[in-house]
Motif scaffolding. Structure first.
Motif, PDB file in Angstrom:
ATOM      1  N   TYR A  75       0.829  -1.198   0.000  1.00  0.00           N
ATOM      2  CA  TYR A  75       0.000   0.000   0.000  1.00  0.00           C
ATOM      3  C   TYR A  75       0.870   1.257   0.000  1.00  0.00           C
ATOM      4  CZ  TYR A  75      -3.702  -3.276   1.193  1.00  0.00           C
ATOM      5  OH  TYR A  75      -4.586  -4.316   1.173  1.00  0.00           O
ATOM      6  N   ILE A  76       0.455   2.251  -0.799  1.00  0.00           N
ATOM      7  CA  ILE A  76       1.126   3.543  -0.885  1.00  0.00           C
ATOM      8  C   ILE A  76       0.081   4.629  -0.612  1.00  0.00           C
ATOM      9  CG2 ILE A  76       2.503   5.080  -2.331  1.00  0.00           C
ATOM     10  CD1 ILE A  76       3.255   2.677  -4.019  1.00  0.00           C
ATOM     11  N   VAL A  77       0.373   5.537   0.319  1.00  0.00           N
ATOM     12  CA  VAL A  77      -0.555   6.609   0.702  1.00  0.00           C
ATOM     13  C   VAL A  77       0.002   7.934   0.179  1.00  0.00           C
ATOM     14  CG1 VAL A  77      -1.698   7.785   2.609  1.00  0.00           C
ATOM     15  CG2 VAL A  77      -1.253   5.322   2.749  1.00  0.00           C
ATOM     16  N   ALA A  78      -0.843   8.712  -0.506  1.00  0.00           N
ATOM     17  CA  ALA A  78      -0.403   9.984  -1.078  1.00  0.00           C
ATOM     18  C   ALA A  78      -1.573  10.960  -1.104  1.00  0.00           C
ATOM     19  CB  ALA A  78       0.150   9.788  -2.498  1.00  0.00           C
ATOM     20  N   TYR A  79      -1.256  12.239  -1.309  1.00  0.00           N
ATOM     21  CA  TYR A  79      -2.273  13.269  -1.478  1.00  0.00           C
ATOM     22  C   TYR A  79      -1.678  14.403  -2.291  1.00  0.00           C
ATOM     23  CZ  TYR A  79       0.215  15.613   2.334  1.00  0.00           C
ATOM     24  OH  TYR A  79       1.176  16.205   3.106  1.00  0.00           O
ATOM     25  N   PHE A  80      -2.539  15.141  -3.020  1.00  0.00           N
ATOM     26  CA  PHE A  80      -2.107  16.279  -3.827  1.00  0.00           C
ATOM     27  C   PHE A  80      -1.954  17.488  -2.901  1.00  0.00           C
ATOM     28  CE2 PHE A  80      -3.935  13.513  -7.032  1.00  0.00           C
ATOM     29  CZ  PHE A  80      -3.000  13.604  -8.060  1.00  0.00           C
ATOM     30  N   ASP A  81      -0.717  17.915  -2.715  1.00  0.00           N
ATOM     31  CA  ASP A  81      -0.406  18.918  -1.700  1.00  0.00           C
ATOM     32  C   ASP A  81      -1.046  20.264  -2.005  1.00  0.00           C
ATOM     33  OD1 ASP A  81       0.784  19.872   0.603  1.00  0.00           O
ATOM     34  OD2 ASP A  81       2.534  20.594  -0.460  1.00  0.00           O
ATOM     35  N   ASN A  82      -1.239  20.598  -3.277  1.00  0.00           N
ATOM     36  CA  ASN A  82      -1.765  21.914  -3.636  1.00  0.00           C
ATOM     37  C   ASN A  82      -3.277  22.027  -3.452  1.00  0.00           C
ATOM     38  OD1 ASN A  82       0.748  22.869  -4.318  1.00  0.00           O
ATOM     39  ND2 ASN A  82       0.597  22.229  -6.439  1.00  0.00           N
ATOM     40  N   VAL A  83      -3.992  20.900  -3.408  1.00  0.00           N
ATOM     41  CA  VAL A  83      -5.454  20.944  -3.297  1.00  0.00           C
ATOM     42  C   VAL A  83      -5.944  20.176  -2.069  1.00  0.00           C
ATOM     43  CG1 VAL A  83      -5.800  21.261  -5.769  1.00  0.00           C
ATOM     44  CG2 VAL A  83      -5.681  18.964  -4.854  1.00  0.00           C
ATOM     45  N   CYS A  84      -5.104  19.405  -1.412  1.00  0.00           N
ATOM     46  CA  CYS A  84      -5.457  18.674  -0.211  1.00  0.00           C
ATOM     47  C   CYS A  84      -4.387  18.959   0.846  1.00  0.00           C
ATOM     48  CB  CYS A  84      -5.569  17.169  -0.488  1.00  0.00           C
ATOM     49  SG  CYS A  84      -6.749  16.747  -1.815  1.00  0.00           S
ATOM     50  N   SER A  85      -4.482  18.281   1.990  1.00  0.00           N
ATOM     51  CA  SER A  85      -3.501  18.470   3.057  1.00  0.00           C
ATOM     52  C   SER A  85      -3.329  17.163   3.795  1.00  0.00           C
ATOM     53  CB  SER A  85      -3.941  19.571   4.027  1.00  0.00           C
ATOM     54  OG  SER A  85      -5.069  19.148   4.762  1.00  0.00           O
ATOM     55  N   GLU A  86      -2.324  17.137   4.678  1.00  0.00           N
ATOM     56  CA  GLU A  86      -2.058  15.920   5.438  1.00  0.00           C
ATOM     57  C   GLU A  86      -3.178  15.622   6.425  1.00  0.00           C
ATOM     58  OE1 GLU A  86       1.845  13.862   7.547  1.00  0.00           O
ATOM     59  OE2 GLU A  86       1.818  16.000   7.091  1.00  0.00           O
ATOM     60  N   GLU A  87      -3.986  16.621   6.755  1.00  0.00           N
ATOM     61  CA  GLU A  87      -5.130  16.394   7.634  1.00  0.00           C
ATOM     62  C   GLU A  87      -6.180  15.507   6.986  1.00  0.00           C
ATOM     63  OE1 GLU A  87      -5.246  17.399  10.725  1.00  0.00           O
ATOM     64  OE2 GLU A  87      -3.310  18.396  10.572  1.00  0.00           O
ATOM     65  N   ASP A  88      -6.128  15.341   5.667  1.00  0.00           N
ATOM     66  CA  ASP A  88      -7.090  14.502   4.963  1.00  0.00           C
ATOM     67  C   ASP A  88      -6.737  13.029   5.018  1.00  0.00           C
ATOM     68  OD1 ASP A  88      -8.441  16.822   4.211  1.00  0.00           O
ATOM     69  OD2 ASP A  88      -7.241  17.067   2.404  1.00  0.00           O
ATOM     70  N   VAL A  89      -5.599  12.689   5.621  1.00  0.00           N
ATOM     71  CA  VAL A  89      -5.188  11.285   5.711  1.00  0.00           C
ATOM     72  C   VAL A  89      -5.842  10.661   6.938  1.00  0.00           C
ATOM     73  CG1 VAL A  89      -3.229   9.714   5.927  1.00  0.00           C
ATOM     74  CG2 VAL A  89      -2.997  11.839   4.612  1.00  0.00           C
ATOM     75  N   PRO A  90      -6.638   9.585   6.795  1.00  0.00           N
ATOM     76  CA  PRO A  90      -7.263   8.936   7.954  1.00  0.00           C
ATOM     77  C   PRO A  90      -6.218   8.396   8.917  1.00  0.00           C
ATOM     78  CG  PRO A  90      -8.313   8.237   5.907  1.00  0.00           C
ATOM     79  CD  PRO A  90      -7.089   9.013   5.521  1.00  0.00           C
ATOM     80  N   PRO A  91      -6.556   8.277  10.217  1.00  0.00           N
ATOM     81  CA  PRO A  91      -5.575   7.826  11.218  1.00  0.00           C
ATOM     82  C   PRO A  91      -4.908   6.491  10.920  1.00  0.00           C
ATOM     83  CG  PRO A  91      -7.488   8.788  12.296  1.00  0.00           C
ATOM     84  CD  PRO A  91      -7.819   8.730  10.828  1.00  0.00           C
ATOM     85  N   PRO A  92      -5.585   5.475  10.360  1.00  0.00           N
ATOM     86  CA  PRO A  92      -4.873   4.205  10.120  1.00  0.00           C
ATOM     87  C   PRO A  92      -3.682   4.345   9.197  1.00  0.00           C
ATOM     88  CG  PRO A  92      -7.240   3.888   9.960  1.00  0.00           C
ATOM     89  CD  PRO A  92      -7.021   5.353  10.060  1.00  0.00           C
TER      90      PRO A  92
END
Length: 610
Positions: free
Chosen positions: A460-477
């Protein structure tokens, strides 16, 4: 499904208590004049939520700075954070503040909750109420994310303020007196002195090196080196404060006038990787000029120059191998040994975000040569199998291979995870318009129990688009693994898909055209960059865009639907879910049809016929 809320609570609580960050003052106290019943406690994941009009406004920063504080072992670097409460009417609904500090270098965190009640908009000094958390022990050179919010939180969203703080290294005057910096030699000044003498009769060079020792290093290695020559000696401090080392070499062993002098200390903390002061020694002024050697050297340089010119002229007349030249001009300088496949899990937050996901798939396929599995591109098979069977079948295929599952986090992912944990159900407008419906919720139900197993964790790889999302959007697991910022860390993410590392012993791998400054130079990368900028511009014009996408219920009035509500209104006719009596026949049918996919032609495929 009943075990998921319990798993959510246990995992989140464990993360809160595992941090090694600590506060010097173990007896926390936030009392101040005019403030009653102020308490400081450890944070919990249970927060009372109220409607938006009844929620207090967010705090504002006063100052965040780094200094030193006294520990039982000596001075240590500390972080001091102070924030203010806005003086408006919402202050009367305020019950407290919560501050969290995350070490981005080690992913460790700590959290402190301030509970209080304010009865006046200003403190007795007629200024804004101010709270602080002082004496948080930090590490030199680490970067920390500090965030503060007031509670109770609104039902949707929150007014959180964030600030990124990088603690300076031990060379900075603000923390160089800390004990750990002293043990790294932050205040050591060697005061190097050298004495050079030449014995012309015996052709002997003598160099005496003197320097000051320091408290936290018991031994030193002094070395001199030149072209094709290296000599070093070890010396112990003992009870001395000044040390001397003598080098004697024959002049015929030295081909150049300049020698490089180095002193390597061995401090308590940095050990073999400490700062090494250097000095250049020129011994030629102590020795008469060697005319014969100089003339011979100039003659050799002239001859070598003529030979190099003749070789260059010969190479210019040789025929050019066009095929090899084209091969050398390929942008990728890292050879991909095997074509990989990746399943993308995401949430349909907005049509513009959906466009970003599709452009990312195009970039992975055309630029990176990766086979992409996406529900939007496999609608026919998905309608036949159903969402759970489609997801589980692909998950099992990836579990038995070296392929990966990419989880793109966004506000919708966080909201749907909270709904799984028992929060309010979430219905997004784009999910309602999509023929597949909400694919994220069943995906999380399948992935999370399997995610925490060590045998499948690397899948599994977890990522997010930094310019339109944030690290707060990552669920706790998913906070227990690395979260990649796109497109800033896309190259590292792609190396993870390939099953290798960018940084290896003795080398740093690089793929041209995948960095943040280069990916938009190809057509598919340019399209992805435009999609990200379009959504970013939309968010600036519509700060409450995610709340606007939320629906009260999944029911939809088809008679009042407009083109502004859905991208493709005609897709409503495809919302009928097919029921398959015998899934064994369906899997057999899908297995026989898989051979029809041509992997060599394109990595981004759409199955239209089964």
């Amino acid at each position: 499904m009943s075990y998921i809320p319990f798993f959510c609570f246990c995992l989140t609580a464990g993360l809160t208590m595992s941090s090694s960050l600590r506060i010097l003052n173990e007896q926390l106290n936030c009392s101040q004049p005019g403030l009653d019943h102020c308490r400081m406690n450890n944070c919990t994941d249970e927060h009372i939520t109220v409607p938006q009009p009844n929620a207090p406004n967010g705090p504002e920063w006063d100052r965040v700075h780094v200094g030193v504080g006294m520990d039982k072992h000596g001075l240590v670097p500390v972080l001091n954070v102070t924030w203010k409460i806005k003086s408006d009417a919402s202050i009367f609904s305020l019950h407290g503040s919560e501050i969290s500090i995350l070490d981005e270098s080690t992913n460790e965190s700590m959290c402190v909750q301030f509970s209080f009640t304010l009865r006046q908009q200003l403190n007795p000094s007629y200024s804004k109420w101010m709270f602080s958390l002082d004496g948080v022990v930090v590490e030199p050179g680490h970067t920390y994310m500090v965030s503060v919010f007031n509670f109770p939180k609104p039902v949707i969203g929150e007014s959180r303020i964030r600030k990124q703080i990088t603690v300076p290294g031990c060379v900075d005057k603000s923390i160089q007196t800390a004990q750990m910096c002293l043990e790294n030699g932050s205040l050591w000044d060697p005061h190097m002195v050298t004495a050079v003498s030449v014995d012309k009769k015996h052709k002997q060079l003598t160099i005496i090196v003197g320097f000051q020792a320091t408290e936290y290093s018991e031994r030193y290695q002094v070395s001199i080196e030149s072209h094709g020559f290296h000599d070093s000696k070890n010396v112990s401090k003992g009870n001395r404060t000044s040390l001397n080392v003598t080098f004697e070499r024959g002049l015929w062993q030295l081909s150049q006038c300049e020698l490089l002098l180095k002193i390597q200390p061995f401090f308590v903390r940095c050990n073999n990787d400490c700062w090494r002061p250097e000095k250049i020694i020129d011994y030629c002024p102590y020795y008469p000029p060697r005319t014969l050697i100089i003339k011979a050297t100039v003659g050799l340089l002239v001859v070598n120059g003529c030979l190099a010119y003749l070789l260059w002229r010969t190479a210019c007349k040789a025929p050019v191998d066009t095929s090899s030249s084209v091969a050398k001009e390929k942008p990728e300088d890292f050879q991909v040994q095997e074509r990989k496949r990746v399943l993308i899990i995401y949430s349909l937050d907005h049509p513009l975000y959906k466009n970003i996901v599709l452009k990312l798939c195009g970039f992975l396929a055309t630029k990176c040569g990766t086979e992409v599995i996406l529900d939007l591109l496999d609608s026919t098979r998905l309608e036949v199998l159903g969402s759970i069977q489609w997801l589980d079948w692909h998950r099992q295929q990836i579990e038995n291979s070296s392929d990966k599952i990419l989880i793109l986090c966004s506000p919708g992912v966080q909201a749907k995870w909270k709904a799984i944990c028992g929060d309010k159900q979430v219905f997004l407008r784009v999910d309602t318009c999509s023929p597949m419906g909400d694919m994220l919720t069943p995906a999380l139900s399948l992935i999370v129990p399997n995610f925490i197993r060590s045998a499948s964790f690397e899948k599994y790889i977890v990522a997010y688009f930094d310019n339109v999302c944030s690290e707060e959007d990552v669920p706790p697991p998913f906070n227990i693994t690395v979260r990649y910022k796109l497109m800033k860390q896309f190259e590292e993410l792609f190396f993870r898909i390939l099953g290798t590392e960018k940084h290896q012993p003795g080398r740093v791998n690089h793929i041209k055209g995948l960095s943040e400054d280069e990916y938009h130079q190809c057509p598919s990368g340019r399209a992805l960059c435009d999609a990200i900028e379009a959504f970013q511009a939309y968010q600036l014009e519509h700060p409450q865009w995610f709340e606007d996408e939320l629906l009260e219920s999944p029911e939809f009035n088809f008679g009042e639907t407009s083109f502004e509500t859905c991208d493709q209104p005609s897709t409503f006719t495809n919302l009928i879910k097919y029921r398959v009596p015998d899934f064994s026949q369906v899997f057999s049918h899908v297995k026989t049809q898989e051979n029809n996919f041509t992997e060599g032609e394109t990595a981004l495929y759409v199955t239209e016929k089964l």
